[in-house]
Write a protein that holds these residues in place. Structure first.
Motif, PDB file in Angstrom:
ATOM      1  N   MET A  82       0.836  -1.196   0.000  1.00  0.00           N
ATOM      2  CA  MET A  82       0.000   0.000   0.000  1.00  0.00           C
ATOM      3  C   MET A  82       0.873   1.249   0.000  1.00  0.00           C
ATOM      4  O   MET A  82       0.576   2.236  -0.684  1.00  0.00           O
ATOM      5  CB  MET A  82      -0.933  -0.005   1.203  1.00  0.00           C
ATOM      6  N   ILE A 132      -4.635   1.675  -2.784  1.00  0.00           N
ATOM      7  CA  ILE A 132      -4.618   2.404  -1.515  1.00  0.00           C
ATOM      8  C   ILE A 132      -5.932   2.185  -0.758  1.00  0.00           C
ATOM      9  O   ILE A 132      -5.940   1.987   0.457  1.00  0.00           O
ATOM     10  CB  ILE A 132      -4.385   3.905  -1.774  1.00  0.00           C
ATOM     11  N   ALA A 165      -6.285  -2.083  -0.290  1.00  0.00           N
ATOM     12  CA  ALA A 165      -5.227  -2.871   0.365  1.00  0.00           C
ATOM     13  C   ALA A 165      -5.540  -3.149   1.835  1.00  0.00           C
ATOM     14  O   ALA A 165      -5.457  -4.304   2.280  1.00  0.00           O
ATOM     15  CB  ALA A 165      -3.878  -2.183   0.228  1.00  0.00           C
TER      16      ALA A 165
END
Length: 497
Positions: free
Chosen positions: A154, A343, A346
């Protein structure tokens, strides 16, 4: 109380390592979507005027070499530098390469390719060490290992998300070279953060938990590796000299096609070296057999996934409407869809893996890996439909096709890539951990070169070929996923034994 625990109960150095990788990825993903567009730009507009085939092949060679360099880079980290020094040296070289790209408008176009070479060499040292250092933080069998690599992933994608937006916007207003310079600034931040924050924190954690590693001290005799390094650098310098002064004529398309054969041969030879000559136990050799199966599957996945900066990037340019409310946004912004999705999803997927494990319904890594391949096939089916629509309407399609494709590919990446790194960190024998991780990244290298060759076929006058190209990827991905699922029980039994 264990003060060494940090973000979400993970080891404290994990967050710092994630930020170091974030800025290194900012550097790479800042230049990545601009390379093909810059090289295919008309000479009158400041580009090289290359055809899509040549520009895409050069990108494939660059991206393939980037990951291929992880193989000798991992070896040098193990035997000569140790992870600590290899990461620092690599970061400095990458930053220098980025600024060479930016300065090519003053120093000449040839400097541009020298900059790409420096980025390749630096990444070879940097790339494997960061992942190996994350793996060092977790004892084998730790249920948080997959989750930790997903968090690390991430962090990578935060850098990947902001890079195309910032560098693309700068490029639109001030030109490509300043866009390249902004990427170099990102790499400088990564270097300083690693030296002044990550290194002290990682050393403190290692001393507290008393784990052994090659982080600070390389394993084995340095003399032979240094000899190999000297010979390799001399060969690279000699070939670069001949190409720089045009004593030899380099055909990028020809090189890219033959590079695939070369990568396969090198991978086989290096695997045989590790299997027979690295002094491994029978147990470790069995693990390498599992590695080969996943290596092949990974190469197929990345040859599809890396269509984003090649064929999908050109598809966005020629066949996709990228105007919103009268504003024509930079094509590079499409590349931010993938990291933005990661983002958001994750932590959700990371939590889902842990939740299933707590309920005694843990999804093993090989099922996750196969799911990534199947989702990738779905993403290409979306592009298959988009290409069909372009043919039938003879007009650009909505950006929703690329957005949907990138979203599905992102979920596929979360299922496969961090899990693949986690598997490698588990099965890699400790004495050659960086070398095995380097060989793993060679599968990414192979995928990038294939992506470069295929990507050049996307141009304004050959849209009729695209549905067939995309369908070939769909079939290949489904076959590979089926093989892994069928052999899953055998692999798990082998690991257990």
């Amino acid at each position: 109380m264990d003060n060494s625990k940090g973000f979400l109960g993970h080891p404290k150095p994990l967050l710092s390592l994630s930020f170091v990788e974030l800025w290194e990825r900012f550097s790479y993903y800042g230049i990545r979507p601009m390379l093909i567009l810059f090289m295919s730009l008309a000479i009158a507009d400041g580009g090289f005027g290359f055809s899509p085939e040549v520009a895409s092949s050069i990108y494939g060679i660059f991206a393939g070499s980037l990951y291929l360099a992880a193989l000798p880079g991992g070896y040098l980290a193990d035997k000569v530098f140790g992870q600590k020094n290899a990461t620092l040296i690599g970061a400095i070289i990458i930053a220098f390469g980025n600024f060479l790209l930016a300065s090519s408008c003053f120093l000449g176009n040839k400097v541009f390719f020298v900059g790409l070479l420096f980025i390749v060499l630096g990444t070879g040292l940097f790339k494997t060490c960061a992942s190996v250092m994350v793996g060092m933080l977790y004892p084998k069998g730790d249920s948080k290992r997959d989750s930790g690599f997903t968090i690390f992933y991430m962090g990578i994608n935060i850098g990947s998300f902001i890079a195309p937006i910032i560098c693309g916007a700068v490029k639109e207003k001030y030109g490509y070279h300043l866009g390249f310079a902004i990427s170099g600034v990102g790499m400088l931040i990564s270097t300083l953060l690693y030296y002044f924050h990550t290194l002290p924190e990682f050393k403190k954690y290692a001393n507290h938990h008393k784990f052994e590693s090659g982080f600070d001290t390389p394993q084995g005799d340095k003399r032979k590796p240094i000899l190999y390094l000297s010979m390799s650098l001399f060969l690279i310098a000699f070939i670069s000299f001949l190409a720089f002064f045009e004593f030899i004529n380099i055909n990028p398309v020809y090189i890219a096609k033959n590079m695939i054969i070369g990568i396969i041969v090198i991978s086989i030879l290096y695997f045989l070296y590790l299997y027979f000559l690295a002094g491994l136990s029978n147990k470790d050799r069995k693990k390498l057999i599992i590695f080969i199966m996943l290596f092949i599957a990974s190469a197929f996945f990345w040859s599809c996934f890396e269509q984003k900066p090649t064929s999908f990037n050109l598809f966005a340019k020629h066949y996709t409407n990228h105007t919103i409310l009268g504003y024509e946004f930079p094509i590079e912004w499409f590349q931010s869809i993938n990291p933005f999705t990661i983002i958001i999803f994750a932590p959700i997927i990371s939590y889902f893996w842990i939740y299933m494990a707590r309920k005694n319904r843990e999804i093993d890594s090989f099922v996750k890996f196969s799911l990534g391949l199947i989702l990738s096939a779905l993403a290409f089916f979306i592009m298959y439909l988009a290409a069909k629509l372009v043919i039938s309407t003879n007009s650009s399609v909505s950006p929703i096709y690329l957005i949907s494709c990138f979203w599905v590919l992102s979920i596929a990446e979360l299922c496969l890539s961090p899990v693949g790194l986690s598997i490698m960190s588990q099965i890699a024998p400790s004495k050659i951990s960086s070398s095995v991780m380097g060989l793993w990244f060679v599968s990414v290298s192979l995928g990038n070169v294939v992506a470069g060759i295929v990507g050049g076929k996307v141009k304004a006058d050959n849209v009729a070929q695209l549905p067939d190209i995309f369908m070939q990827f769909i079939i290949a991905l489904i076959i590979v996923a089926s093989v892994i699922l069928i052999s899953r029980k055998w692999v798990l039994k082998l690991l257990k034994d």
